[in-house]
Design an enzyme around this catalytic site. Structure first.
Site, short mmCIF file in Angstrom:
data_model
loop_
_atom_site.label_atom_id
_atom_site.label_comp_id
_atom_site.label_asym_id
_atom_site.label_seq_id
_atom_site.Cartn_x
_atom_site.Cartn_y
_atom_site.Cartn_z
N HIS B 223 -0.99 1.16 -5.44
CA HIS B 223 -0.96 1.64 -6.83
C HIS B 223 0.31 1.21 -7.56
O HIS B 223 0.88 1.98 -8.33
CB HIS B 223 -1.05 3.18 -6.87
CG HIS B 223 -2.44 3.70 -6.60
ND1 HIS B 223 -3.44 3.66 -7.55
CD2 HIS B 223 -3.00 4.23 -5.48
CE1 HIS B 223 -4.55 4.19 -7.03
NE2 HIS B 223 -4.32 4.52 -5.78
N ASP B 288 -0.93 6.84 -1.35
CA ASP B 288 -2.38 6.94 -1.17
C ASP B 288 -3.07 5.59 -1.34
O ASP B 288 -2.52 4.67 -1.95
CB ASP B 288 -2.97 7.92 -2.19
CG ASP B 288 -2.65 7.52 -3.62
OD1 ASP B 288 -1.51 7.07 -3.86
OD2 ASP B 288 -3.54 7.63 -4.48
N GLU B 289 -4.27 5.53 -0.82
CA GLU B 289 -5.20 4.43 -1.06
C GLU B 289 -4.56 3.06 -0.89
O GLU B 289 -4.68 2.19 -1.75
CB GLU B 289 -5.80 4.54 -2.47
CG GLU B 289 -6.60 5.80 -2.66
CD GLU B 289 -7.30 5.85 -4.02
OE1 GLU B 289 -8.45 6.30 -4.05
OE2 GLU B 289 -6.69 5.43 -5.02
N VAL B 290 -3.85 2.88 0.22
CA VAL B 290 -3.25 1.57 0.47
C VAL B 290 -4.33 0.64 0.99
O VAL B 290 -4.80 0.78 2.12
CB VAL B 290 -2.08 1.67 1.45
CG1 VAL B 290 -1.56 0.28 1.79
CG2 VAL B 290 -0.98 2.53 0.86
N ASP B 340 -2.74 10.57 3.01
CA ASP B 340 -2.82 9.28 3.69
C ASP B 340 -1.57 9.01 4.53
O ASP B 340 -1.61 8.23 5.48
CB ASP B 340 -2.94 8.13 2.67
CG ASP B 340 -3.96 8.39 1.57
OD1 ASP B 340 -3.87 9.45 0.94
OD2 ASP B 340 -4.79 7.51 1.33
#
Lengths: 654, 654
Positions: B223, B288-290, B340
């Site tokens: 992000h 998050d959301e890597v 995460d």
């Protein structure tokens, strides 16, 4: 709104989308630069399009001003502009940056939603104002109005091309400007609410950016009780004074003492300070409604009158005004006063503002004085917009003037006196009706179509809410306050069809001195001065009458309204009952329901083509008479068209 | 709202009139002093009473705090208070000035309109929060949210006793904080819209005065595309990057490169700067959301993974987080990250924020990590308030924890992600539903009555508009924009019964990269996430069903709604037709009218006591199925209760 001087419609339209941009050429200054920014911000709010900083591409709107405006805006400065819109782009040219400001406001009003997106229709507009002085007076003495509220009203004024804020800064109930020379003016002469000099300079700069002059008014020698709390030696009476004193009406006794030299010494210093603070070339000294009681009662004053060979108090005021005028002139300002000051001893340079009518304006012009009309533009009288619209500075007595005399009539000002407004509801008392006064003063005299005026006023009213004015939204908040957590749908139905009592009828309820700190949050404080719904309903009934009461589609709409009203009290009663604010409105709500039922019965008779029985008619007309009476200081505005239906239903041939 | 921990009702009430006053005793500080001023201002707005400065007389509300709060608000600081209201006066006592702030908000909510004036019922309230961390995340990257909009949201948070603003300050679409050390972060990594450090300090002070901590989030290593425009060397990929790039969903490729020492040197300097700017003890690093694609594609990164004996990208992120945690700790901050980041190599001091559910929260607690719940509190999913209300941090997996493990669950945060909001409509996406999350986190776990929750949410929603939030009023402006100058009554009828599609269904319309600068001004952007009217109508139909479809009064109300809807398309069609914004809503409007007609027919069958014919039922159910499908990204929320009427009318015995 205001309608331009000349409009030529073309074909096609200019699309407004994300790539819209503005470019400046010719002269520009700080006020035009910031106007362009505001223009883009406002266009973005109106359309919901977040315009991106442009680069490279040809601008959608080219703005060209020949020269920059004066650093202090002058009366009669060129405000003209030419705006040409074609499908390929738009061009705005003006002799001055001031004219460019006006043209940008016109462009904003031309933006419309269409099936293909936002667009401006192709058009060529050549525009300039009819009058050079187009103002709004805002009284901040009776109720203090904070700077942010004034600012949004300046935004509104700029949107309708008004160019003077007449700031009524002192009156019996409060002195609102910090004086560094005479600090007790606010310390003792206000409830702690006043403007610092820094705030005043900020407001003046804000107004200037929008092409608006700010003229201060310090009302003397009457309307000046607030001065005497800190400086009782200025007064003709004995005092002591309190801000809360005074009677139930606008006429108040305390007057300045024009017989003492110390009064002029005070005013010399005070006016010198204020003349520096307010850069405008005009300085308003009030001069209205001088009630001579304190002068009559003061032997020294009477002695002075005789000693100077004066006949009466009027001569004394003229003497005061002459001396005042010299002080004002010494500070390089032109004196302005209400028409009460008109007296042949005063120099022809002064400007007279008429609250009495075109007659006094014409009388002044005949004597060579310049004048402004405010009679007919008093927004606090709760008149419908159409009534203000019909008032023309050049009409009636002024119509008989010579061209030279006519040129002395500079324009006019609407007036928002603040006995019955708060920061919360002042917007709805000024707007949108003020736009109609703006149009009367800007647009050609021939612009008189009332239906067109209302349609355009409705559009401008929506635009003004985008600017941050709260004339529509505050009403909802105030309805919610009165209703607690109850649903307000039924309450809104009632609020939509009532208007405050007119003129100064509200005063007649007042018992003893008015407490200007008491809440103003009743239904009368909440509703609009003019009911759109009632006007619309009345129009429907006229349309129906023109069809000889036959047109089905119109009747359906009329029935819809009548049914809503008939059934409304049943929904509303529980809400009214539980709120001390609303209990007084119960008779109104009952009358509205009764009118709804009556109207529906009248329609039934009309549908059947049989005359309504006499007994029924008599009974209904009694009810209607009763519904016409004021309740809770409100008038039910749908009574007359219902009465018309009743009369029509009874007047049918058998 | 939120419901206090303990409420004991008394008899009688305390009248609130012009003589109302507040007195402070015990300890007080700047934040309590200014809170008292705001309290009086807000009370004045709510009641319309302009309170005057008091002197002498005994105060109506006595406020006593034992000690002053911490200069930088700490997690777990005492927020308790006791409020006692009797007809003679009210007393608020609290161990800290922070608790006094909370109690004043409770008092404001107790003020009601009554037949006898404004009043607070007699009551004794002993209150303290269930959880110490009650936050709202506001994403300002996808759409920039100006400081004034954040401030009014902080006012709203304070009104419902929330105490953390989680400020999501950077993401792929924009970097929003001025860095003096790395100015290209905003110069190149934003569209020019960002906060100066001075504005940030101002906002933090504003929040502190209201008892709200401000925790910054800089989301890394994923992000983070906006970082790479100015500093491409931080990235694992080749670039070049643009803010507009990226796919149609929330998952975006670019990731920071955790293998280069220069990355940590950068972060050391950056975090040191930000740690000074943000005084809060907690510092959120996202995590998050890597999406590992750039790491997979980068041979140097893969080499690093092998060289350090790591198994996969997850291990690499854990390595990154460990190094990051040391930097954060060196700056005397506690690191917070999304769930995460959970990895046994990280120290137990960190806090884990769960967007995945109570399971990951429980897993973290079992490993000894403190946690926050955000799963179930995503306001951008357009869920009804009741669904958020049902989510409890201690429920499901968390219910099985030991008391010690449970104590690690600090609270939760609602999340307002900003892909589909603008400064104009963000308030309506956050409020009033956020008040329900606030209640879940403050009030006892037993508070679960949904009907009571909705009644109180309605009251708080009105209160929030007095505070300046625009969740109700902006809707009207946006309807007017879409309708042009047309009357919006019929449009409002439609807007009142639709809701945006749920979850991330709106994304499924997006084709290619989303332009976060395109207008968000369609009907879906205008309407509330939850339709009050539809809920109310559904409740009516349930009530009717419980009376075996016999209750006349309820049927009358149902008929009123159905008639309004049946007749609405005829009024609305001309408005929809002339606006490019509204054309997409024509099918919805037609469906609503058809549903109205269907519902009325069903009622006719029920009135007659005869089963509706099969053919009719089949035809209506087909129509109903069609009306259930999404149109213009909207759902018609009155379909199900109408279906219920149809089924009931057909199921009658012959």
């Amino acid at each position: 709104m205001p309608l331009p001087a000349s409009v030529q419609s073309g074909t096609g339209q200019l699309t407004i989308n994300q790539s819209f941009s503005v470019a400046l050429s010719g002269s520009h200054d700080g006020s035009l630069d910031s106007e362009v920014q505001r223009f883009q911000h406002q266009l973005s709010r109106q359309t919901g399009i977040p315009f991106r900083p442009t680069s490279g591409a040809a601008a959608t709107l080219q703005v060209h001003a020949d020269r920059i405006r004066k650093p202090v805006q002058e009366l009669g400065e060129d405000e003209s502009y030419v705006l040409t819109v074609a499908d390929s782009g738009a061009k705005l040219t003006a002799p001055t940056t001031l004219g460019a400001l006006r043209g940008l406001q016109t462009f904003l009003q031309l933006v419309q939603i269409t099936p293909a997106g936002f667009a401006v229709p192709s058009v060529t507009i050549k525009d300039q104002p009819r009058f050079a002085w187009r103002g709004t007076l805002i009284d901040v003495s009776r109720h203090f109005i904070p700077i942010d509220v004034l600012k949004r009203n300046l935004d509104g004024m700029a949107a309708v091309k008004m160019n003077v804020l007449h700031w009524h800064l002192s009156d019996d109930q409060g002195f609102r400007v910090e004086s560094k020379k005479f600090p007790k003016l606010t310390q003792m002469g206000s409830d702690g609410l006043f403007y610092t000099q820094e705030e005043i300079r900020d407001l003046i700069a804000y107004a200037h950016e929008r092409g608006i002059r700010v003229m201060p008014e310090f009302d003397i020698p009457g309307h000046s009780r607030s001065w005497f709390l800190g400086y009782p030696e200025l007064s003709s009476g004995a005092g002591p004074y309190t801000l809360e004193g005074g009677g139930a009406g606008p006429y108040i006794d305390p007057i300045m003492d024009p017989t003492r030299e110390s009064t002029y010494k005070f005013l010399e210093k005070f006016i010198a300070e204020m003349a520096k603070l307010f850069p405008d070339a005009y300085f308003h000294i009030g001069g209205d409604e001088v009630d001579g009681k304190q002068w009559d009662a003061n032997p020294k004053v009477q002695e002075f009158i005789h000693a100077h060979g004066m006949k009466n108090n009027q001569d004394l005021q003229a003497y005061f005004n002459q001396r005042l005028e010299k002080i004002v002139a010494k500070n390089h300002k032109t004196m302005v006063g209400w028409d009460d000051i008109l007296h042949p001893d005063l120099p022809k340079t002064i400007v007279v503002q008429s609250w009495r009518g075109q007659a006094s304006l014409a009388a002044a012009a005949k004597q060579g004085y310049r004048g402004l009309l405010s009679y007919g533009y008093y927004l606090d009288l709760m008149w419908p917009a159409s009534r203000h619209y019909a008032v023309d500075p050049m009409a009636d007595a002024a119509a008989t003037l010579t061209p030279e005399q006519r040129s002395l009539i500079l324009g006019g000002e609407s007036c928002q006196w603040a006995e019955w407004v708060t920061p919360e509801n002042i917007d709805s008392h000024i707007w949108p009706r003020n736009a109609v006064v703006a149009e009367r003063l800007w647009s050609p005299q021939e612009a008189k179509d009332v239906a067109s005026m209302y349609a355009r006023m409705n559009a401008v009213s929506l635009e003004l809410e985008w600017l941050g004015l709260t004339h529509r939204s505050a009403r909802l908040h105030m309805l919610h306050r009165m209703a607690g957590t109850a649903d307000i749908a039924a309450l809104r139905n009632l609020a939509d069809v009532v208007e405050p009592v007119k003129d100064y009828d509200r005063w007649s309820d007042a018992k003893g001195p008015i407490d200007f700190h008491s809440p103003l949050a009743r239904m009368i404080d909440t509703v609009s001065p003019e009911s759109d719904t009632a006007r619309h309903f009345s129009d429907l009934v006229q349309t129906f009458a023109q069809s000889a009461y036959k047109d089905q589609a119109t009747e359906t709409q009329i029935r819809m309204w009548l049914t809503t009203w008939r059934d409304n009290d049943a929904r509303l009663h529980p809400v009214l009952e539980q709120s001390f604010f609303l209990q007084e409105d119960e008779p109104l709500s009952q009358n509205l329901s009764a009118l709804g039922a009556t109207g529906l019965e009248a329609l039934d008779y009309l549908d059947k083509g049989q005359p309504a029985p006499d007994a029924w008619k008599t009974q209904q007309l009694a009810l209607i008479e009763q519904a016409k009476t004021r309740q809770a200081d409100l008038l039910l505005m749908v009574v007359v068209p219902v009465e018309q239906l009743v009369e029509a239903s009874a007047a049918q041939p058998n």
